[in-house]
Motif scaffolding. Sequence first.
Motif, PDB file in Angstrom:
ATOM      1  N   THR A   7      46.542  43.205  33.970  1.00 27.76           N
ATOM      2  CA  THR A   7      46.749  44.531  33.368  1.00 27.76           C
ATOM      3  C   THR A   7      47.205  44.314  31.937  1.00 27.76           C
ATOM      4  O   THR A   7      47.758  43.274  31.592  1.00 27.76           O
ATOM      5  N   GLN A  13      45.905  45.237  24.692  1.00 29.67           N
ATOM      6  CA  GLN A  13      44.561  45.818  24.696  1.00 29.67           C
ATOM      7  C   GLN A  13      43.744  45.339  23.508  1.00 29.67           C
ATOM      8  O   GLN A  13      42.513  45.325  23.557  1.00 29.67           O
ATOM      9  N   ILE A  16      41.342  42.546  24.471  1.00 29.85           N
ATOM     10  CA  ILE A  16      40.251  42.760  25.421  1.00 29.85           C
ATOM     11  C   ILE A  16      38.913  42.484  24.765  1.00 29.85           C
ATOM     12  O   ILE A  16      37.999  41.949  25.382  1.00 29.85           O
ATOM     13  N   CYS A  34      39.639  40.712  35.573  1.00 27.04           N
ATOM     14  CA  CYS A  34      40.363  41.975  35.600  1.00 27.04           C
ATOM     15  C   CYS A  34      39.960  42.895  36.755  1.00 27.04           C
ATOM     16  O   CYS A  34      40.721  43.782  37.121  1.00 27.04           O
ATOM     17  N   PHE A 103      40.769  48.776  34.313  1.00 31.25           N
ATOM     18  CA  PHE A 103      40.099  47.980  33.283  1.00 31.25           C
ATOM     19  C   PHE A 103      39.152  48.843  32.446  1.00 31.25           C
ATOM     20  O   PHE A 103      39.087  48.717  31.228  1.00 31.25           O
ATOM     21  N   ASP A 106      41.242  50.649  30.031  1.00 34.85           N
ATOM     22  CA  ASP A 106      41.714  49.750  28.967  1.00 34.85           C
ATOM     23  C   ASP A 106      40.603  49.445  27.960  1.00 34.85           C
ATOM     24  O   ASP A 106      40.847  49.406  26.750  1.00 34.85           O
TER      25      ASP A 106
END
Length: 220
Positions: A7, A13, A16, A34, A103, A106
């Motif tokens: 997470t 973030q 990512i 994820c 996910f 995110d």
Amino acid sequence: MKNDVTTFSNHEQDNILTQHKQEARIDSRLFAQCVGIKHKKLYELIQKHKVELRKLGTLPFQTETCAHATGGTKLKYALINENQFDYLCRLVRGRDAEAMKRFKLDVTKALAKRRAAEPICREYLPGYHESRDGLKALGAQRHHYINLARAENRAAGLGTGERPTAGEQQLGVLICMQKIEQAAFDEAIRQGKSPTDAVRDVAHRMEMFASLMSPQGMLQ
């Protein structure tokens, strides 16, 4: 393991997304981690659907060498764009449903943050690299790229060196042109055309498109 799910905080973030040729991408290894599936399974799924995924943009495959006590192994993975990510989310099986929802949220937030932070890139618009990669696959030389850029500029009513000051309408035309190019170059690859013939064909398509937008033909 399904319980071993990553997470992300607001700060995390930012990590990512992976930058690839001016475009934000999602690493397939992170995707698998994820949502609680093995990367091998996700990579096999990507390979199985690579024809469909390439219709949504280029699909770069990467290789990383992992060193260990007995030598090294090569790990293959893919960098997928936003549309490819959405498509794969519909195909993945054996996932943790809650992890998938987190996910996806995110990724959506990370992409929105990236868009808000980046100014419009007037030289490398959406579709630019896909278009140039298609031309490259035909064996293009430097003059083919120059002729293609000139054809784009004519269609958008731009002179040499004027892209940095292009208006929103002209940028929209360029984006449309590059979508036309992608389709034309994909077709040229299937038909075995030369890069010269492919550029000539796409220039004609641009003229046809421009004539629909302006009674005088090319935009002025």
